[in-house]
Design a protein around this motif. Structure first.
Motif, PDB file in Angstrom:
ATOM      1  N   ALA A   1     -10.199  15.562   1.160  1.00 45.98           N
ATOM      2  CA  ALA A   1      -9.610  16.184  -0.073  1.00 45.98           C
ATOM      3  C   ALA A   1      -8.998  14.244  -0.082  1.00 45.98           C
ATOM      4  O   ALA A   1      -8.527  13.213  -1.287  1.00 45.98           O
ATOM      5  N   ASN A   2      -8.269  13.520   0.989  1.00 44.46           N
ATOM      6  CA  ASN A   2      -7.619  12.828   1.165  1.00 44.46           C
ATOM      7  C   ASN A   2      -8.733  11.170   0.284  1.00 44.46           C
ATOM      8  O   ASN A   2      -8.339  10.498  -0.725  1.00 44.46           O
ATOM      9  N   ARG A   3      -9.894  11.587   0.701  1.00 38.13           N
ATOM     10  CA  ARG A   3     -11.108  10.566   0.130  1.00 38.13           C
ATOM     11  C   ARG A   3     -11.159   9.956  -1.377  1.00 38.13           C
ATOM     12  O   ARG A   3     -11.508   9.796  -1.697  1.00 38.13           O
ATOM     13  N   GLU A   4     -11.466  12.082  -1.042  1.00 42.42           N
ATOM     14  CA  GLU A   4     -11.458  12.334  -3.003  1.00 42.42           C
ATOM     15  C   GLU A   4     -10.346  11.801  -4.013  1.00 42.42           C
ATOM     16  O   GLU A   4     -10.036  10.940  -4.759  1.00 42.42           O
ATOM     17  N   LEU A   5      -9.305  11.831  -3.371  1.00 45.58           N
ATOM     18  CA  LEU A   5      -7.610  11.211  -3.575  1.00 45.58           C
ATOM     19  C   LEU A   5      -7.639   9.748  -4.081  1.00 45.58           C
ATOM     20  O   LEU A   5      -6.592   9.432  -4.865  1.00 45.58           O
ATOM     21  N   TYR A   6      -7.235   9.430  -2.804  1.00 41.62           N
ATOM     22  CA  TYR A   6      -6.999   7.984  -2.443  1.00 41.62           C
ATOM     23  C   TYR A   6      -8.503   6.853  -2.754  1.00 41.62           C
ATOM     24  O   TYR A   6      -8.440   6.019  -2.273  1.00 41.62           O
ATOM     25  N   GLY A   7      -9.506   7.369  -2.146  1.00 38.62           N
ATOM     26  CA  GLY A   7     -10.316   6.580  -2.371  1.00 38.62           C
ATOM     27  C   GLY A   7     -10.723   5.043  -1.748  1.00 38.62           C
ATOM     28  O   GLY A   7     -10.136   5.442  -0.449  1.00 38.62           O
ATOM     29  N   LYS A   8     -10.940   4.361  -2.026  1.00 37.72           N
ATOM     30  CA  LYS A   8     -10.347   3.430  -0.435  1.00 37.72           C
ATOM     31  C   LYS A   8      -9.434   3.008  -0.029  1.00 37.72           C
ATOM     32  O   LYS A   8      -9.475   2.650   0.552  1.00 37.72           O
ATOM     33  N   CYS A   9      -8.293   3.342  -0.864  1.00 41.27           N
ATOM     34  CA  CYS A   9      -7.440   3.418  -0.175  1.00 41.27           C
ATOM     35  C   CYS A   9      -6.873   4.280   0.766  1.00 41.27           C
ATOM     36  O   CYS A   9      -5.763   4.031   1.975  1.00 41.27           O
ATOM     37  N   ASN A  10      -7.596   5.235   1.297  1.00 42.48           N
ATOM     38  CA  ASN A  10      -8.089   6.158   1.922  1.00 42.48           C
ATOM     39  C   ASN A  10      -8.573   5.417   3.253  1.00 42.48           C
ATOM     40  O   ASN A  10      -8.096   5.694   4.597  1.00 42.48           O
ATOM     41  N   ASN A  11      -9.198   4.168   3.053  1.00 46.08           N
ATOM     42  CA  ASN A  11     -10.087   3.875   4.202  1.00 46.08           C
ATOM     43  C   ASN A  11      -9.089   3.626   5.306  1.00 46.08           C
ATOM     44  O   ASN A  11      -8.260   3.038   5.666  1.00 46.08           O
ATOM     45  N   PRO A  12      -9.746   4.285   6.861  1.00 49.89           N
ATOM     46  CA  PRO A  12      -8.580   4.664   7.726  1.00 49.89           C
ATOM     47  C   PRO A  12      -8.045   3.603   9.097  1.00 49.89           C
ATOM     48  O   PRO A  12      -6.889   3.103   8.741  1.00 49.89           O
ATOM     49  N   TYR A  13      -8.611   2.305   8.227  1.00 54.52           N
ATOM     50  CA  TYR A  13      -7.799   0.951   8.548  1.00 54.52           C
ATOM     51  C   TYR A  13      -6.894   0.464   7.906  1.00 54.52           C
ATOM     52  O   TYR A  13      -6.126  -0.489   7.820  1.00 54.52           O
ATOM     53  N   GLY A  14      -6.709   0.610   6.400  1.00 60.25           N
ATOM     54  CA  GLY A  14      -5.566   0.056   5.852  1.00 60.25           C
ATOM     55  C   GLY A  14      -6.048  -1.110   4.912  1.00 60.25           C
ATOM     56  O   GLY A  14      -6.863  -1.389   5.218  1.00 60.25           O
ATOM     57  N   HIS A  15      -5.103  -1.579   4.283  1.00 60.79           N
ATOM     58  CA  HIS A  15      -5.651  -2.535   2.673  1.00 60.79           C
ATOM     59  C   HIS A  15      -4.372  -3.653   3.431  1.00 60.79           C
ATOM     60  O   HIS A  15      -2.928  -2.875   3.059  1.00 60.79           O
ATOM     61  N   GLY A  16      -4.166  -4.696   2.414  1.00 63.41           N
ATOM     62  CA  GLY A  16      -3.038  -5.095   2.469  1.00 63.41           C
ATOM     63  C   GLY A  16      -3.101  -5.551   1.056  1.00 63.41           C
ATOM     64  O   GLY A  16      -3.359  -5.510  -0.034  1.00 63.41           O
ATOM     65  N   HIS A  17      -1.871  -6.027   0.461  1.00 66.72           N
ATOM     66  CA  HIS A  17      -0.937  -6.179  -0.646  1.00 66.72           C
ATOM     67  C   HIS A  17      -0.167  -7.671  -0.269  1.00 66.72           C
ATOM     68  O   HIS A  17       0.485  -7.516   0.523  1.00 66.72           O
ATOM     69  N   ASN A  18      -0.327  -8.415  -1.891  1.00 63.56           N
ATOM     70  CA  ASN A  18       1.070  -9.235  -1.057  1.00 63.56           C
ATOM     71  C   ASN A  18       1.995  -8.988  -2.894  1.00 63.56           C
ATOM     72  O   ASN A  18       1.565  -9.253  -3.496  1.00 63.56           O
ATOM     73  N   TYR A  19       2.582  -8.187  -2.461  1.00 65.28           N
ATOM     74  CA  TYR A  19       3.909  -7.540  -2.924  1.00 65.28           C
ATOM     75  C   TYR A  19       5.284  -8.708  -4.186  1.00 65.28           C
ATOM     76  O   TYR A  19       5.298  -9.483  -2.753  1.00 65.28           O
ATOM     77  N   GLU A  20       4.780  -8.811  -4.647  1.00 69.26           N
ATOM     78  CA  GLU A  20       5.881  -9.100  -5.504  1.00 69.26           C
ATOM     79  C   GLU A  20       7.213  -8.978  -6.349  1.00 69.26           C
ATOM     80  O   GLU A  20       6.609  -7.429  -6.693  1.00 69.26           O
ATOM     81  N   ILE A  21       8.602  -8.354  -5.997  1.00 62.94           N
ATOM     82  CA  ILE A  21       9.304  -7.241  -6.513  1.00 62.94           C
ATOM     83  C   ILE A  21      10.357  -8.355  -6.766  1.00 62.94           C
ATOM     84  O   ILE A  21      10.525  -9.431  -6.680  1.00 62.94           O
ATOM     85  N   GLU A  22      11.039  -7.761  -8.482  1.00 60.53           N
ATOM     86  CA  GLU A  22      11.361  -8.100  -8.984  1.00 60.53           C
ATOM     87  C   GLU A  22      12.734  -6.811  -8.625  1.00 60.53           C
ATOM     88  O   GLU A  22      13.042  -6.403  -9.440  1.00 60.53           O
ATOM     89  N   VAL A  23      14.068  -7.868  -8.383  1.00 61.36           N
ATOM     90  CA  VAL A  23      15.636  -6.721  -8.390  1.00 61.36           C
ATOM     91  C   VAL A  23      16.491  -7.696  -9.526  1.00 61.36           C
ATOM     92  O   VAL A  23      16.528  -8.933  -9.838  1.00 61.36           O
TER      93      VAL A  23
END
Ligand code: NI
Length: 145
Positions: A25-47
């Protein structure tokens, strides 16, 4: 009234996995984002903060104070971290960018009055640019949940 936005960046990794759901169900719901080793993002936040312009200083928000607040409570604790493994709030909650926005907003709201004790400025919005195409917002205009 002036609205001021300051941008920050941090990098973090996450894995989307709901503990209540099966592996399939997790693979179905999240697809690649459920990959066991995770993945990174360069988040930009605006406050974004808002307030009236002070007659004496000519300013609405002391950006040095805003800078310090966001560095201390958000960028410092989250930069170069695994959101799943390193951040207590995501032990029991999936670190989607929706939940990350809620958590960042909560941290800033909680610390806000210690840095800005007066009536103004107020925290209006937090916006997270996760990728060029995915942008998440939370704030006064969007309700608290
Ligand atoms: Ni992701």
């Amino acid at each position: 009234m002036i609205r001021i936005t300051r941008k920050f960046r941090f990098s973090a990794s996450h894995r989307l996995h709901a503990a209540e759901l099966s592996a399939d169900a997790n693979r179905e719901l999240y697809g690649k984002c459920n990959n066991p080793y995770g993945h990174g993002h360069n988040y930009e936040i605006e406050v974004t903060a808002r307030g009236p312009v002070d007659d004496m200083t000519g300013r609405a928000v002391d950006l040095r104070l805003l800078e310090r607040l966001v560095r201390e409570h958000v960028v410092g604790p989250l930069d170069q971290k695994s959101l799943n493994a390193d951040v207590a709030e995501f032990q029991a909650k999936v670190p989607t960018t929706e939940n990350l926005a809620i958590e960042i907003y909560r941290r800033l709201t909680q610390a806000w009055r210690s840095v800005f004790p007066g009536e103004w400025p107020v925290l209006e919005r937090v916006r997270i640019v996760e990728t060029a195409r995915n942008i998440f917002e939370i704030g006064e205009a969007h309700g608290q949940k």
